[in-house]
Design an enzyme around this catalytic site. Structure first.
Site, PDB file in Angstrom:
ATOM      1  N   ALA A   9      45.218 -15.315  31.483  1.00 56.30           N
ATOM      2  CA  ALA A   9      43.546 -14.973  31.541  1.00 56.30           C
ATOM      3  C   ALA A   9      42.770 -16.279  30.961  1.00 56.30           C
ATOM      4  CB  ALA A   9      43.404 -13.753  30.401  1.00 56.30           C
ATOM      5  N   THR A  10      43.424 -17.115  30.612  1.00 49.05           N
ATOM      6  CA  THR A  10      42.593 -18.213  30.001  1.00 49.05           C
ATOM      7  C   THR A  10      42.114 -19.600  31.088  1.00 49.05           C
ATOM      8  OG1 THR A  10      44.533 -19.632  29.342  1.00 49.05           O
ATOM      9  CG2 THR A  10      43.765 -18.070  27.909  1.00 49.05           C
ATOM     10  N   ASP A  57      54.184 -16.195  25.942  1.00 49.58           N
ATOM     11  CA  ASP A  57      54.667 -16.778  27.197  1.00 49.58           C
ATOM     12  C   ASP A  57      55.145 -15.676  27.935  1.00 49.58           C
ATOM     13  OD1 ASP A  57      56.194 -18.166  29.219  1.00 49.58           O
ATOM     14  OD2 ASP A  57      56.247 -20.048  27.903  1.00 49.58           O
ATOM     15  N   VAL A  58      55.148 -15.413  29.212  1.00 49.31           N
ATOM     16  CA  VAL A  58      55.674 -14.407  30.050  1.00 49.31           C
ATOM     17  C   VAL A  58      57.177 -14.663  30.194  1.00 49.31           C
ATOM     18  CG1 VAL A  58      53.514 -13.692  31.345  1.00 49.31           C
ATOM     19  CG2 VAL A  58      55.013 -15.434  32.119  1.00 49.31           C
ATOM     20  N   SER A 138      50.429 -15.057  46.743  1.00 49.79           N
ATOM     21  CA  SER A 138      50.104 -16.236  47.488  1.00 49.79           C
ATOM     22  C   SER A 138      50.201 -16.336  48.880  1.00 49.79           C
ATOM     23  CB  SER A 138      50.821 -17.449  46.926  1.00 49.79           C
ATOM     24  OG  SER A 138      50.554 -18.870  47.587  1.00 49.79           O
ATOM     25  N   TYR A 151      59.159 -22.575  45.365  1.00 42.25           N
ATOM     26  CA  TYR A 151      57.822 -21.906  44.880  1.00 42.25           C
ATOM     27  C   TYR A 151      57.438 -20.918  45.940  1.00 42.25           C
ATOM     28  CZ  TYR A 151      52.961 -21.067  44.542  1.00 42.25           C
ATOM     29  OH  TYR A 151      51.633 -20.448  44.216  1.00 42.25           O
ATOM     30  N   PRO A 181      45.951 -15.247  47.585  1.00 42.86           N
ATOM     31  CA  PRO A 181      44.929 -16.065  47.919  1.00 42.86           C
ATOM     32  C   PRO A 181      45.828 -17.479  48.479  1.00 42.86           C
ATOM     33  CG  PRO A 181      45.149 -15.555  45.573  1.00 42.86           C
ATOM     34  CD  PRO A 181      46.458 -15.200  46.195  1.00 42.86           C
ATOM     35  N   LEU A 183      44.434 -21.670  49.406  1.00 41.79           N
ATOM     36  CA  LEU A 183      44.008 -22.702  48.490  1.00 41.79           C
ATOM     37  C   LEU A 183      42.969 -22.360  47.629  1.00 41.79           C
ATOM     38  CD1 LEU A 183      44.227 -25.535  51.145  1.00 41.79           C
ATOM     39  CD2 LEU A 183      45.620 -25.688  49.065  1.00 41.79           C
ATOM     40  N   PHE A 188      45.817 -25.525  39.460  1.00 38.81           N
ATOM     41  CA  PHE A 188      47.013 -25.299  39.797  1.00 38.81           C
ATOM     42  C   PHE A 188      47.727 -26.515  40.441  1.00 38.81           C
ATOM     43  CE2 PHE A 188      49.345 -24.833  43.774  1.00 38.81           C
ATOM     44  CZ  PHE A 188      50.244 -23.784  43.587  1.00 38.81           C
TER      45      PHE A 188
END
Length: 250
Positions: A9-10, A57-58, A138, A151, A181, A183, A188
């Protein structure tokens, strides 16, 4: 007032989503690794709605469970909406030259982290027979491009997991969907290129990429549909982008 928990969220999409949901009267649980930034966000957005922050950290499943289960007070202990946004790309190398550390980071954050957070929150949604989960995927989860290998694999996994969630949680009236999404102009590429700002900036030159707010607006649309409507799978790209490899630049 509904409560939304947002991972990552940051910055980027997560930050824009937090601000947008605050503007629309959603209580927020904001999660991230940057404690200082989380504190700043809480101070800013608490002027609009109730806000709680969790710093973890997830990838750390014990910390994920501990932090989320520490939410004891209403409205933070009743998560109506989960937005699994935390994710990263590390490196852009052919499969034979890829870094094992990069591969671990992408699979641990993009796939396992999403699962750890979801696993902690879903039981209460199931008990209430109500909830809404949005996984940020993505276009890389819809097609594979050169050097995208792991990825793309991680985002294809998110795509499959989203469908699996929707099937398994259907009896409990829990809506599950994905926003995918193309680009988006965030940090990122700086993460992908290990802080090489010049290389990262070139990714967004010559055309108008999506902005984080564009994706936040899509997320707001999804979560504000009436109860009988679920946006199951939505892909959004900028006008200049036709696919992962076709991009019109000036």
């Amino acid at each position: 007032m509904k409560t939304a928990l947002i991972t990552g969220a940051t910055s980027g999409i997560g930050l824009a989503t937090a601000q947008t949901l605050a503007d629309n009267n959603y209580a927020l649980v904001l999660c991230g690794r940057n404690k200082e930034r989380l504190t700043q966000l809480k101070e800013e957005l608490s002027q609009l709605v109730p806000v709680e922050t969790l710093c973890f950290d997830v990838r750390d499943k014990e910390k994920v469970e501990e932090q989320i289960n520490s939410l004891k007070e209403f409205p933070f202990n009743e998560i109506n909406i989960l937005i699994n946004n935390a994710g990263n790309a590390h490196g852009l190398d052919p499969i034979d030259k890829g870094s094992l550390e990069d591969w671990d980071a992408m699979m641990d954050i993009n796939v396992k982290g999403l699962l750890y957070v979801s696993h902690t929150i879903i039981p209460k949604m199931r008990e209430r027979k109500n909830g809404h989960i949005i996984n940020i995927g993505s276009t890389a989860g819809k097609e594979v491009y050169p050097n995208g290998n792991v990825y793309c694999g991680s985002k294809h996994a998110v795509d499959a997991i989203t469908t699996g969630m929707r099937l398994d949680l259907n009896p409990y009236n829990i809506r599950v969907g994905a926003v995918n999404p193309g680009l988006v102009e965030t940090n990122f590429s700086q993460v992908r290129f290990k802080g090489d700002k010049e290389r990262a900036d070139k990714v967004y030159q010559g055309y108008m990429a999506l902005q984080p707010q564009d994706v936040a607006d899509v997320i707001l649309f999804a979560v504000t549909r009436p109860p009988h409507v679920n946006i199951a799978d939505l892909t959004v790209m900028c006008t200049a982008q036709a696919s992962s490899t076709v991009l019109k630049k000036n």
